[in-house]
Write a protein that holds these residues in place. Structure first.
Motif, PDB file in Angstrom:
ATOM      1  N   LYS A  46       0.841  -1.209   0.000  1.00 59.13           N
ATOM      2  CA  LYS A  46       0.000   0.000   0.000  1.00 59.13           C
ATOM      3  C   LYS A  46       0.874   1.255   0.000  1.00 59.13           C
ATOM      4  O   LYS A  46       0.617   2.213  -0.729  1.00 59.13           O
ATOM      5  N   SER A  47       1.910   1.249   0.834  1.00 56.27           N
ATOM      6  CA  SER A  47       2.816   2.397   0.920  1.00 56.27           C
ATOM      7  C   SER A  47       3.543   2.615  -0.414  1.00 56.27           C
ATOM      8  O   SER A  47       3.687   3.747  -0.870  1.00 56.27           O
ATOM      9  N   ALA A  48       3.991   1.533  -1.043  1.00 57.64           N
ATOM     10  CA  ALA A  48       4.688   1.638  -2.327  1.00 57.64           C
ATOM     11  C   ALA A  48       3.762   2.194  -3.407  1.00 57.64           C
ATOM     12  O   ALA A  48       4.159   3.049  -4.211  1.00 57.64           O
ATOM     13  N   ILE A  49       2.529   1.752  -3.422  1.00 59.84           N
ATOM     14  CA  ILE A  49       1.559   2.248  -4.410  1.00 59.84           C
ATOM     15  C   ILE A  49       1.299   3.734  -4.178  1.00 59.84           C
ATOM     16  O   ILE A  49       1.304   4.529  -5.118  1.00 59.84           O
ATOM     17  N   ASN A  50       1.086   4.131  -2.921  1.00 61.38           N
ATOM     18  CA  ASN A  50       0.853   5.551  -2.616  1.00 61.38           C
ATOM     19  C   ASN A  50       2.058   6.408  -3.000  1.00 61.38           C
ATOM     20  O   ASN A  50       1.903   7.498  -3.545  1.00 61.38           O
ATOM     21  N   HIS A  51       3.253   5.906  -2.719  1.00 64.66           N
ATOM     22  CA  HIS A  51       4.468   6.643  -3.075  1.00 64.66           C
ATOM     23  C   HIS A  51       4.560   6.820  -4.594  1.00 64.66           C
ATOM     24  O   HIS A  51       4.869   7.907  -5.082  1.00 64.66           O
TER      25      HIS A  51
END
Length: 142
Positions: A46-51
């Protein structure tokens, strides 16, 4: 409550190993400092996608339009680098030290006597944290 959609993804074994290494590193960091880092696969992805979405949105903000920059205009290009620096609480000597640009040359750029070369622009832009270009340059229509 927000709507959510589930997706399934397939990752290469090497990718999963890299994620495991990063998660292990993050867990070690969180023992010593108060970091908001992902601690499991779901949070990591999720964090990688948001970044990635944020990076794309930043790139999108750099789209230069003919309307914004008056590409066919004979108006002089001016910069607001000095004003941007002041807003970021940075001083000329800070930028000179970060970029290696001589103070006299930097003064000429900040006062709009000269516009920066591509090399100097990139140094200054990076030192300022890569703000949107339209916040640093405009066409003088006077």
């Amino acid at each position: 409550m927000e709507n959510k959609v589930g997706i399934n993804i397939v990752l290469k074994q090497e990718t999963l190993k890299e994620i495991d290494e990063l998660l292990g590193y993050y867990k070690t960091l969180m023992k010593y400092e108060e970091f908001d880092l992902p601690s499991n696969y779901e949070d990591f992805i999720k964090s990688a996608i948001n970044h990635y979405i944020n990076r794309l949105m930043t790139i999108h903000s750099f789209v230069i339009s003919e309307e914004t920059y008056k590409l066919n205009s004979n108006s002089k290009l001016k910069n607001t680098i000095k004003e941007y620096m002041i807003g970021q609480q940075m001083k000329q000597k800070d930028i000179a030290a970060l970029t290696g640009i001589e103070p006299g040359a930097l003064s000429n750029i900040l006062s709009n006597r000269n516009q920066p070369s591509m090399d100097y622009f990139l140094r200054i832009w990076i030192a300022l944290g890569c703000p949107p270009i339209e916040e640093l340059f405009y066409r003088d229509t006077n």
